[in-house]
Design a protein around this motif. Structure first.
Motif, PDB file in Angstrom:
ATOM      1  N   ARG A   1     -21.421   2.694  -2.927  1.00 10.33           N
ATOM      2  CA  ARG A   1     -20.117   1.607  -3.091  1.00 10.33           C
ATOM      3  C   ARG A   1     -19.699   0.827  -2.174  1.00 10.33           C
ATOM      4  N   VAL A   2     -19.006  -0.268  -2.069  1.00  8.72           N
ATOM      5  CA  VAL A   2     -18.358  -1.051  -0.941  1.00  8.72           C
ATOM      6  C   VAL A   2     -17.400  -0.118   0.082  1.00  8.72           C
TER       7      VAL A   2
ATOM      8  N   ARG B   1     -24.133  -7.134  -6.158  1.00  6.98           N
ATOM      9  CA  ARG B   1     -22.272  -7.932  -5.875  1.00  6.98           C
ATOM     10  C   ARG B   1     -21.766  -5.961  -5.661  1.00  6.98           C
ATOM     11  N   HIS B   2     -20.357  -5.858  -4.948  1.00 13.79           N
ATOM     12  CA  HIS B   2     -19.630  -5.275  -5.198  1.00 13.79           C
ATOM     13  C   HIS B   2     -18.587  -6.083  -6.595  1.00 13.79           C
ATOM     14  N   TRP B   3     -17.925  -5.154  -7.312  1.00 18.75           N
ATOM     15  CA  TRP B   3     -17.053  -4.839  -8.160  1.00 18.75           C
ATOM     16  C   TRP B   3     -16.437  -4.052  -8.353  1.00 18.75           C
ATOM     17  N   ASP B   4     -14.530  -4.081  -7.775  1.00 20.20           N
ATOM     18  CA  ASP B   4     -13.235  -2.859  -7.554  1.00 20.20           C
ATOM     19  C   ASP B   4     -14.755  -2.089  -6.700  1.00 20.20           C
ATOM     20  N   PHE B   5     -15.426  -2.530  -5.505  1.00 20.39           N
ATOM     21  CA  PHE B   5     -15.974  -1.646  -4.559  1.00 20.39           C
ATOM     22  C   PHE B   5     -17.305  -0.774  -5.004  1.00 20.39           C
TER      23      PHE B   5
ATOM     24  N   GLY C   1     -21.570  -1.651  -6.425  1.00 18.96           N
ATOM     25  CA  GLY C   1     -23.008  -1.882  -6.275  1.00 18.96           C
ATOM     26  C   GLY C   1     -22.676  -1.879  -7.981  1.00 18.96           C
ATOM     27  N   ARG C   2     -23.053  -3.226  -8.000  1.00 15.40           N
ATOM     28  CA  ARG C   2     -23.930  -3.270  -9.162  1.00 15.40           C
ATOM     29  C   ARG C   2     -24.470  -4.679  -9.534  1.00 15.40           C
TER      30      ARG C   2
END
Length: 459
Positions: free
Chosen positions: A436-437, A382-386, A388-389
């Motif tokens: 990153r997103v 999922r993305h978190w603060d842009f 990928g994690r």
């Protein structure tokens, strides 16, 4: 690190959207609209625009996009009318399979009492049909005709008209096609309630409500009105800078995105950019406007037609795959300390490294036509603060959207670009070998950095 978008954030807007049933939005009246869902495997979403040019109002270019953000040139100077000009072109995919343009036929300085029509079978090669006189007494200008297809299938054109002596005071009128060939039209009917001095009126219908986005020619702001009937009476409920778009904005066009949100495009003629902005709460609030890459500074006043077409990417679900960088083919996705990175993986890598570079592809948590990815421990990408994690699914709607990605065609054969479901126009891309997103820039380098080839699993 890029910060989250300013208030109202997309995450806030998406929470509001999550409370709405899918049936809350009616799409049949939008020209060429598709259902609000990611395209199924092997299909692709296609958005088409046919703008006139900032440097030339005698011709139009055709651009297409699979994400409503990154528009790429399909054909330059695709249509030049046999006479007069072409401005404010609006495009429709009709039930006969043809694409139709309607447009302003003269420059802004000249008297203009007709609107033009052309059609194409392929969006590339266009044929002039006719110039249609708009039958209004003492008509001075008929500008910015916009297609609107109602839920009963009726085809309409909303055109802004002014009369001699008040040539800069426009009122929106509705013309209704009286045959399927779109060669005969009803008498003009003014849209009640919007009133004089409004131009570029664009309509959307959801449920039983008609929504009008219209430029106030005095203030130069795009205003918002609603009605229960196509011809009104409309009530203007949002004026001034209500959406945060600024002034000297015109040519609004509104389309529904694959994730159910709504996107408005408008011409920032005051500063030379073309903008878009998104809403997820029935048009109440909007994201900060962003300039469209590629077409800003070139394209002027357009509308958008959306279709689902064949030929999109497809990836089997419930199988394991590894994902190879399209432009750094020795590097692969790999989970490292719960983050997604792009290290070199090879036959000499350890078993643990190969396992960490192997992922299970499953149906998207937020949209079964899209995709989600699990690592070997069962955590989801999922993305978190842009960034990928990988995290454990907490069962929330927000997590489901953060962990869902829409497949878009990549930069090379077999490559796929993964668009964030809840941040349209943002893609998984590598930067310093981290995933990153990020928002697309429309450049070839970005397309390459965000393209990955699904290959046999390492682990």
């Amino acid at each position: 690190m890029t910060s989250r978008p300013p208030t109202p954030s997309r995450r806030t807007l998406l929470r509001a959207m999550a409370a709405l049933p899918a049936s809350a939005v009616l799409l049949g009246e939008l020209p060429g609209a598709a259902l609000a869902a990611a395209p199924p495997g092997g299909s692709a979403t296609r958005y088409t625009i046919v703008p006139f040019l900032n440097s030339n109002d005698g011709t139009v270019n055709v651009y297409q996009s699979d994400d409503a953000t990154d528009f790429r040139l399909l054909k330059s100077s695709a249509y030049t009318p046999p006479g007069n000009r072409i401005r404010d072109a609006s495009v429709l995919k009709h039930t006969d399979g043809w694409y139709y343009l309607t447009y302003t036929t003269h420059t802004w300085q000249d008297v203009s009492t007709t609107i033009g029509f052309a059609r194409s079978s392929d969006r590339v090669n266009w044929t002039f049909l006719y110039d249609c006189p708009v039958p209004i007494a003492d008509l001075s200008r008929a500008w910015a005709p916009e297609w609107f297809v109602d839920s009963d299938g009726s085809v309409n054109v909303i055109v802004s008209c002014s009369v001699a002596g008040n040539e800069w005071i426009f009122t929106p009128y509705r013309l209704k096609a009286t045959n399927s060939a779109l060669t005969a039209w009803s008498s003009p009917v003014a849209l009640a309630g919007i009133g004089a001095n409004h131009i570029d009126t664009y309509l959307v219908r959801t449920g039983s409500t008609y929504h009008a986005f219209t430029k106030n020619e005095t203030t130069k702001y795009i205003e918002y009105a609603t009605a229960s009937s196509l011809t009104g009476p409309y009530t203007i409920s949002r004026t001034g800078d209500w959406a945060g778009w600024g002034s000297y904005r015109e040519g609004p066009s509104v389309i529904q995105l694959d994730n159910g949100g709504w996107r408005i495009f408008f011409d920032g003629y005051g500063d030379g950019n073309y903008y878009y902005s998104d809403s997820y709460d029935s048009f109440a609030t909007w994201s900060a406007p962003a300039a469209l890459p590629v077409v800003s500074g070139t394209a002027r006043h357009f509308t958008v037609v959306k279709e689902t077409v064949s030929g999109g990417p497809s990836l089997a679900r419930n199988v394991t795959r590894s994902f190879q960088s399209a432009n750094y083919p020795s590097r692969y996705w790999q989970a490292q300390s719960s983050l997604l990175n792009l290290p070199v993986v090879s036959g000499s890598s350890t078993a643990a490294e190969k396992t960490a570079a192997t992922f299970t592809v499953v149906a998207g948590l937020a949209d079964a036509n899209a995709y989600s990815f699990r690592d070997s421990s069962g955590k989801y990408l999922r993305h978190w603060d842009f960034r990928g994690r990988f995290d454990v699914n907490d069962g929330t709607s927000t997590f489901a959207k953060d962990a869902t990605f829409i497949a878009r065609t990549g930069s090379s054969s077999g490559a796929i670009r993964w668009e964030s479901y809840n941040y349209p126009g943002y893609y998984l891309r590598h930067y310093n070998y981290q995933l990153r997103v990020e928002r697309t820039t429309g450049t070839e380098l970005f397309r390459q950095d965000s393209s990955f080839v699904p290959v046999a699993a390492w682990g």
